[in-house]
Design a protein around this motif. Structure first.
Motif, PDB file in Angstrom:
ATOM      1  N   GLN A  46     -21.143  23.111  -7.693  1.00  0.00           N
ATOM      2  CA  GLN A  46     -19.971  22.539  -8.350  1.00  0.00           C
ATOM      3  C   GLN A  46     -20.394  21.848  -9.641  1.00  0.00           C
ATOM      4  O   GLN A  46     -21.570  21.530  -9.833  1.00  0.00           O
ATOM      5  CB  GLN A  46     -19.302  21.496  -7.445  1.00  0.00           C
ATOM      6  CG  GLN A  46     -18.614  22.075  -6.233  1.00  0.00           C
ATOM      7  CD  GLN A  46     -17.940  20.993  -5.400  1.00  0.00           C
ATOM      8  OE1 GLN A  46     -18.510  19.938  -5.164  1.00  0.00           O
ATOM      9  NE2 GLN A  46     -16.732  21.271  -4.954  1.00  0.00           N
ATOM     10  N   THR A  47     -19.435  21.601 -10.509  1.00  0.00           N
ATOM     11  CA  THR A  47     -19.664  20.731 -11.657  1.00  0.00           C
ATOM     12  C   THR A  47     -19.214  19.345 -11.221  1.00  0.00           C
ATOM     13  O   THR A  47     -18.115  19.175 -10.689  1.00  0.00           O
ATOM     14  CB  THR A  47     -18.875  21.205 -12.887  1.00  0.00           C
ATOM     15  OG1 THR A  47     -19.412  22.470 -13.296  1.00  0.00           O
ATOM     16  CG2 THR A  47     -18.996  20.214 -14.034  1.00  0.00           C
ATOM     17  N   GLU A  49     -18.596  15.273 -12.143  1.00  0.00           N
ATOM     18  CA  GLU A  49     -18.227  14.380 -13.244  1.00  0.00           C
ATOM     19  C   GLU A  49     -18.654  12.973 -12.843  1.00  0.00           C
ATOM     20  O   GLU A  49     -18.264  12.492 -11.778  1.00  0.00           O
ATOM     21  CB  GLU A  49     -16.713  14.447 -13.466  1.00  0.00           C
ATOM     22  CG  GLU A  49     -16.232  13.759 -14.708  1.00  0.00           C
ATOM     23  CD  GLU A  49     -16.535  14.542 -15.984  1.00  0.00           C
ATOM     24  OE1 GLU A  49     -16.620  13.890 -17.036  1.00  0.00           O
ATOM     25  OE2 GLU A  49     -16.701  15.775 -15.943  1.00  0.00           O
ATOM     26  N   GLY A  73     -20.132  15.707 -17.371  1.00  0.00           N
ATOM     27  CA  GLY A  73     -20.048  16.694 -16.296  1.00  0.00           C
ATOM     28  C   GLY A  73     -21.195  17.669 -16.416  1.00  0.00           C
ATOM     29  O   GLY A  73     -21.616  17.999 -17.526  1.00  0.00           O
ATOM     30  N   GLY A 132     -15.577  12.895  -9.935  1.00  0.00           N
ATOM     31  CA  GLY A 132     -14.884  14.079  -9.432  1.00  0.00           C
ATOM     32  C   GLY A 132     -15.780  15.293  -9.459  1.00  0.00           C
ATOM     33  O   GLY A 132     -16.926  15.250  -9.907  1.00  0.00           O
ATOM     34  N   THR A 133     -15.245  16.409  -8.955  1.00  0.00           N
ATOM     35  CA  THR A 133     -15.936  17.694  -8.990  1.00  0.00           C
ATOM     36  C   THR A 133     -14.929  18.767  -9.383  1.00  0.00           C
ATOM     37  O   THR A 133     -13.719  18.579  -9.245  1.00  0.00           O
ATOM     38  CB  THR A 133     -16.535  18.078  -7.617  1.00  0.00           C
ATOM     39  OG1 THR A 133     -15.486  18.100  -6.647  1.00  0.00           O
ATOM     40  CG2 THR A 133     -17.626  17.113  -7.183  1.00  0.00           C
ATOM     41  N   ARG A 134     -15.474  19.886  -9.851  1.00  0.00           N
ATOM     42  CA  ARG A 134     -14.607  21.050 -10.133  1.00  0.00           C
ATOM     43  C   ARG A 134     -15.408  22.315  -9.954  1.00  0.00           C
ATOM     44  O   ARG A 134     -16.607  22.313  -9.916  1.00  0.00           O
ATOM     45  CB  ARG A 134     -13.964  20.962 -11.508  1.00  0.00           C
ATOM     46  CG  ARG A 134     -14.935  20.865 -12.664  1.00  0.00           C
ATOM     47  CD  ARG A 134     -14.166  20.701 -13.991  1.00  0.00           C
ATOM     48  NE  ARG A 134     -15.056  20.807 -15.118  1.00  0.00           N
ATOM     49  CZ  ARG A 134     -15.760  19.807 -15.618  1.00  0.00           C
ATOM     50  NH1 ARG A 134     -15.670  18.616 -15.085  1.00  0.00           N
ATOM     51  NH2 ARG A 134     -16.554  19.988 -16.648  1.00  0.00           N
TER      52      ARG A 134
END
Length: 134
Positions: A46-47, A49, A73, A132-134
């Motif tokens: 994941q990326t 943040e 990120g 967070g993640t994305r």
């Protein structure tokens, strides 16, 4: 909780200040959750943040995102950052504040990072707020 690790002021989202103990830096990666988040678990690939502060053990702050006013990120768990970040942040929850004590072999290695003023035998300490993640 280990007495051998630095303590960090503030809470999630605040720029921390580290207070170092008298003892030498641990030889191995140390991960301490200072504030437990309740968000999704960070997974490799994941990326992520984050806001972070990085400081040489017992020395100066070499980087922090709080003063810049913007988080960063990057892909986590896939070798794109120092291995101490990959090992220490995968598996944590979004919303957590994590302290990492990263020995040289999981940081920048024997060459250090001269541009950042990091020597080859410097232990790095980071406080990382996982946004967070994305």
């Amino acid at each position: 909780m280990s007495a051998t690790l630095p303590t960090a002021s503030g809470s999630f989202g605040d720029k921390p200040e580290l207070t170092f103990p008298e003892n030498a830096a641990p030889a191995d990666l140390q991960v301490q959750v200072l504030e437990q988040g309740s968000g999704a678990v960070v997974e490799a690939g994941q990326t992520i943040e984050v806001d972070y502060l990085g400081q040489v053990w017992g020395g100066r702050v070499f980087d922090n995102s709080y003063d810049r006013g913007s988080s960063i990120g990057f892909p986590i768990g896939v070798g794109r950052v120092i291995s101490g970040w990959d090992s220490g942040l995968v598996g944590q929850q979004v919303g957590s504040r994590v302290l990492l004590s990263i020995p040289p072999h999981e940081g920048y290695g024997p060459m250090g990072n001269p541009r950042a003023g990091i020597g080859g035998d410097d232990t790095l300490v980071f406080v990382v707020d996982i946004i967070g993640t994305r």
